[in-house]
Design a protein around this motif. Structure first.
Motif, PDB file in Angstrom:
ATOM      1  N   MET A   1      15.641 -60.560  10.891  1.00 13.74           N
ATOM      2  CA  MET A   1      15.925 -60.688   9.478  1.00 13.74           C
ATOM      3  C   MET A   1      16.911 -61.838   9.267  1.00 13.74           C
ATOM      4  N   THR A   2      16.747 -62.514   8.159  1.00 15.32           N
ATOM      5  CA  THR A   2      17.667 -63.597   7.829  1.00 15.32           C
ATOM      6  C   THR A   2      18.933 -63.020   7.195  1.00 15.32           C
ATOM      7  N   LEU A   3      19.969 -63.829   7.117  1.00 14.21           N
ATOM      8  CA  LEU A   3      21.204 -63.394   6.477  1.00 14.21           C
ATOM      9  C   LEU A   3      20.934 -63.028   5.021  1.00 14.21           C
ATOM     10  N   GLY A   4      20.131 -63.816   4.340  1.00 13.67           N
ATOM     11  CA  GLY A   4      19.798 -63.527   2.952  1.00 13.67           C
ATOM     12  C   GLY A   4      19.093 -62.181   2.798  1.00 13.67           C
ATOM     13  N   LEU A  15      15.706 -46.096   8.928  1.00 15.45           N
ATOM     14  CA  LEU A  15      16.013 -46.479  10.301  1.00 15.45           C
ATOM     15  C   LEU A  15      15.160 -47.645  10.781  1.00 15.45           C
ATOM     16  N   VAL A  16      13.912 -47.695  10.383  1.00 13.05           N
ATOM     17  CA  VAL A  16      13.026 -48.778  10.818  1.00 13.05           C
ATOM     18  C   VAL A  16      13.524 -50.121  10.291  1.00 13.05           C
ATOM     19  N   THR A  17      13.977 -50.148   9.052  1.00 17.08           N
ATOM     20  CA  THR A  17      14.521 -51.386   8.475  1.00 17.08           C
ATOM     21  C   THR A  17      15.784 -51.801   9.220  1.00 17.08           C
ATOM     22  N   TRP A  22      18.049 -55.448  14.174  1.00 15.61           N
ATOM     23  CA  TRP A  22      18.423 -55.533  15.586  1.00 15.61           C
ATOM     24  C   TRP A  22      17.254 -55.952  16.470  1.00 15.61           C
ATOM     25  N   GLN A  23      16.112 -56.248  15.862  1.00 19.49           N
ATOM     26  CA  GLN A  23      14.882 -56.613  16.559  1.00 19.49           C
ATOM     27  C   GLN A  23      14.371 -55.465  17.434  1.00 19.49           C
ATOM     28  N   PHE A  38      22.183 -45.645  18.682  1.00 15.83           N
ATOM     29  CA  PHE A  38      21.852 -46.745  17.779  1.00 15.83           C
ATOM     30  C   PHE A  38      23.130 -47.564  17.583  1.00 15.83           C
ATOM     31  N   PRO A  39      23.030 -48.901  17.445  1.00 13.89           N
ATOM     32  CA  PRO A  39      24.230 -49.753  17.388  1.00 13.89           C
ATOM     33  C   PRO A  39      25.171 -49.534  16.201  1.00 13.89           C
TER      34      PRO A  39
END
Length: 73
Positions: A1-4, A15-17, A22-23, A38-39
């Motif tokens: 995901m981008t910062l934006g 959770l999936v999003t 975190w790829q 999870f992180p």
């Protein structure tokens, strides 16, 4: 995901999003959440897991204040 994309997330995401940030794939995200690894903090509501945007951003090393500060879009 981008910062934006990260900064435009709603206050809480599934959770999936959060895993995508975190790829991680769906399976890996759920495995980590079930093991408590999870992180970032994960909240469970019945069978659903949710992660707050602020916790996700902090875990990625991004100041959550950026999401609401001047210039954030």
């Amino acid at each position: 995901m981008t910062l934006g994309e990260l900064l435009s997330l709603p206050a809480a995401v599934d959770l999936v999003t959060a895993g995508r940030a975190w790829q991680f794939g769906r399976t890996k995200s759920h495995e980590l959440a079930r093991r408590g690894e999870f992180p970032c903090p994960v909240q469970r509501f019945g069978n659903a897991y949710r992660v707050t945007r602020a916790d996700l951003l902090r875990s990625l090393g991004i100041d959550p204040a950026q999401a609401t500060g001047p210039g954030a879009e």
